[in-house]
Design an enzyme around this catalytic site. Structure first.
Site, PDB file in Angstrom:
ATOM      1  N   ASN A   1      49.601  38.629  89.397  1.00  0.00           N
ATOM      2  CA  ASN A   1      48.643  37.923  90.257  1.00  0.00           C
ATOM      3  C   ASN A   1      47.290  38.586  90.042  1.00  0.00           C
ATOM      4  O   ASN A   1      47.074  39.706  90.495  1.00  0.00           O
ATOM      5  CB  ASN A   1      49.096  38.043  91.716  1.00  0.00           C
ATOM      6  CG  ASN A   1      48.032  37.576  92.691  1.00  0.00           C
ATOM      7  OD1 ASN A   1      47.086  36.880  92.308  1.00  0.00           O
ATOM      8  ND2 ASN A   1      48.173  37.959  93.956  1.00  0.00           N
TER       9      ASN A   1
ATOM     10  N   LYS B   1      44.480  37.874  91.253  1.00  0.00           N
ATOM     11  CA  LYS B   1      43.596  37.787  92.427  1.00  0.00           C
ATOM     12  C   LYS B   1      42.210  37.306  91.981  1.00  0.00           C
ATOM     13  O   LYS B   1      42.109  36.488  91.075  1.00  0.00           O
ATOM     14  CB  LYS B   1      43.524  39.139  93.142  1.00  0.00           C
ATOM     15  CG  LYS B   1      44.907  39.721  93.426  1.00  0.00           C
ATOM     16  CD  LYS B   1      44.862  40.816  94.436  1.00  0.00           C
ATOM     17  CE  LYS B   1      46.215  41.486  94.534  1.00  0.00           C
ATOM     18  NZ  LYS B   1      46.461  42.088  95.809  1.00  0.00           N
TER      19      LYS B   1
ATOM     20  N   HIS C   1      50.494  33.765 100.102  1.00  0.00           N
ATOM     21  CA  HIS C   1      50.243  35.192  99.842  1.00  0.00           C
ATOM     22  C   HIS C   1      49.667  35.819 101.118  1.00  0.00           C
ATOM     23  O   HIS C   1      48.903  35.178 101.845  1.00  0.00           O
ATOM     24  CB  HIS C   1      49.259  35.344  98.674  1.00  0.00           C
ATOM     25  CG  HIS C   1      49.141  36.752  98.190  1.00  0.00           C
ATOM     26  ND1 HIS C   1      48.361  37.678  98.839  1.00  0.00           N
ATOM     27  CD2 HIS C   1      49.717  37.408  97.156  1.00  0.00           C
ATOM     28  CE1 HIS C   1      48.471  38.845  98.216  1.00  0.00           C
ATOM     29  NE2 HIS C   1      49.285  38.703  97.185  1.00  0.00           N
TER      30      HIS C   1
ATOM     31  N   GLU D   1      47.319  37.799 101.612  1.00  0.00           N
ATOM     32  CA  GLU D   1      45.847  37.785 101.712  1.00  0.00           C
ATOM     33  C   GLU D   1      45.368  36.432 102.213  1.00  0.00           C
ATOM     34  O   GLU D   1      44.373  36.346 102.943  1.00  0.00           O
ATOM     35  CB  GLU D   1      45.232  38.150 100.343  1.00  0.00           C
ATOM     36  CG  GLU D   1      45.390  39.644 100.066  1.00  0.00           C
ATOM     37  CD  GLU D   1      45.421  40.054  98.601  1.00  0.00           C
ATOM     38  OE1 GLU D   1      45.067  39.243  97.729  1.00  0.00           O
ATOM     39  OE2 GLU D   1      45.824  41.204  98.336  1.00  0.00           O
TER      40      GLU D   1
ATOM     41  N   GLU E   1      56.890  40.517  99.891  1.00  0.00           N
ATOM     42  CA  GLU E   1      55.755  41.412  99.723  1.00  0.00           C
ATOM     43  C   GLU E   1      55.401  42.023 101.080  1.00  0.00           C
ATOM     44  O   GLU E   1      54.651  41.415 101.861  1.00  0.00           O
ATOM     45  CB  GLU E   1      54.548  40.638  99.185  1.00  0.00           C
ATOM     46  CG  GLU E   1      54.786  40.011  97.839  1.00  0.00           C
ATOM     47  CD  GLU E   1      53.490  39.854  97.051  1.00  0.00           C
ATOM     48  OE1 GLU E   1      53.443  40.325  95.912  1.00  0.00           O
ATOM     49  OE2 GLU E   1      52.517  39.299  97.590  1.00  0.00           O
TER      50      GLU E   1
ATOM     51  N   GLY F   1      48.495  46.617  97.461  1.00  0.00           N
ATOM     52  CA  GLY F   1      47.228  47.247  97.093  1.00  0.00           C
ATOM     53  C   GLY F   1      47.005  48.587  97.762  1.00  0.00           C
ATOM     54  O   GLY F   1      45.895  49.124  97.747  1.00  0.00           O
TER      55      GLY F   1
ATOM     56  N   SER G   1      52.428  47.177  95.230  1.00  0.00           N
ATOM     57  CA  SER G   1      52.200  48.419  94.480  1.00  0.00           C
ATOM     58  C   SER G   1      53.261  48.673  93.404  1.00  0.00           C
ATOM     59  O   SER G   1      53.700  49.802  93.214  1.00  0.00           O
ATOM     60  CB  SER G   1      52.080  49.611  95.437  1.00  0.00           C
ATOM     61  OG  SER G   1      50.949  49.425  96.282  1.00  0.00           O
TER      62      SER G   1
HETATM   63  C1  PEP Z   1      49.944  41.093  95.095  1.00  0.00           C
HETATM   64  O1  PEP Z   1      48.768  40.823  95.011  1.00  0.00           O
HETATM   65  O2  PEP Z   1      50.774  40.180  95.223  1.00  0.00           O
HETATM   66  C2  PEP Z   1      50.350  42.503  95.026  1.00  0.00           C
HETATM   67  C3  PEP Z   1      51.610  42.790  95.206  1.00  0.00           C
HETATM   68  O3  PEP Z   1      49.360  43.436  94.799  1.00  0.00           O
HETATM   69  P1  PEP Z   1      49.551  44.988  94.352  1.00  0.00           P
HETATM   70  O4  PEP Z   1      50.559  44.980  93.222  1.00  0.00           O
HETATM   71  O5  PEP Z   1      48.197  45.413  93.904  1.00  0.00           O
HETATM   72  O6  PEP Z   1      50.063  45.733  95.535  1.00  0.00           O
END
Ligand code: PEP
Length: 251
Positions: free
Chosen positions: A9, A11, A94, A96, A166, A172, A211
């Protein structure tokens, strides 16, 4: 055996030119028959990335969609437009989007439905916040997000859905759920889908996101119920993404 997906992803990173350079490098990867690879660029780079990756077996997805074919929805992008640009998957719900843009379970369920209607595959994201985790609400939050997010999905359609667990506190932040913690929630997710749809649940792909890095991918993928990963930050750097793609479970 469920075929795992390694999904990136991107972003709100990478201009079309940067995305193009990345895709040209991905194009040179060996073909992996035992795993699927997916990248989700920003809207502006979907068509150039999908053109470059056509015939490689690497999939391209979108990070969001608006659930209508067309209309007066300034700033939004429809499923038809995404499909036409080359998207095969769409990330829905997601964290976010849920947190920053206040997307509700109901709205997420409309997106999931719209994506399926246009023959693309939704990746429905679920996961609890830090506070919900600390309050012991992980399972109830994940159950609600699944039941509501999938409410427009019939038993014929469910086999095409991908779920991504997630935990919001892991995205992040550099704090990942341990493989065992993730596996426990994945087992729970499969049991909820089993209750809703029956045995098809055993073939649904459930990804972990939060992460994921080159140094934790192998232990995550060693867990029985983890059928792939959704990677944010580490998917932006070619070397770390390809190391994640190259996880050693099946090799
Ligand atoms: C994501 O954006 O779905 C995500 C898991 O980000 P990160 O791997 O940076 O934690």
């Amino acid at each position: 055996m469920i075929k795992p997906i390694i999904a990136g992803n991107w972003k709100m990173y990478k201009t079309p030119k940067e995305a193009e350079d990345f895709a040209l490098k991905l194009k040179k990867l060996p073909v992996y028959g035992d795993r699927d690879i997916l990248v989700c660029p920003p809207f502006t780079a979907i068509s150039c990335v999908s053109r470059i990756l056509a015939d490689t077996g690497i999939y391209v997805g979108a990070q969001n969609v608006f659930p209508a074919k067309e209309g007066a929805f300034t700033g939004e992008v429809s499923p038809l437009m995404l499909k036409d640009a080359g998207a095969q998957f769409v990330i829905c719900g997601h964290s976010e989007r849920r947190q920053i843009f206040k997307e509700t379970d109901d709205f997420v369920s409309e997106k999931v439905k719209a994506v399926i209607e246009y023959d693309m595959i939704p990746i429905l994201c679920v996961g609890e916040t830090l506070q919900e985790n600390e309050n012991g609400e992980t399972f109830s939050v994940v159950r609600r997000q699944l039941e509501q997010g999938l409410k427009n999905v019939s038993s014929d359609m469910i086999k095409n859905i991908v779920i991504a667990y997630e935990p919001v506190w892991a995205i992040g932040t550099g704090k990942n759920a341990t493989p065992q913690q993730a596996n426990e929630v994945h087992t729970f997710i499969r049991s909820v889908i089993q209750k809703m749809y029956g045995d098809v649940a055993s073939s649904i792909r459930i990804l972990y996101g939060g992460s994921v890095k080159p140094d934790n991918i192998d232990s995550l993928m060693a867990e029985r119920e983890i059928n792939g990963v959704l990677v944010g930050g580490a998917s932006l750097i070619f070397e770390s993404f390809t190391r994640i793609v190259d996880f050693n479970k099946l090799m």
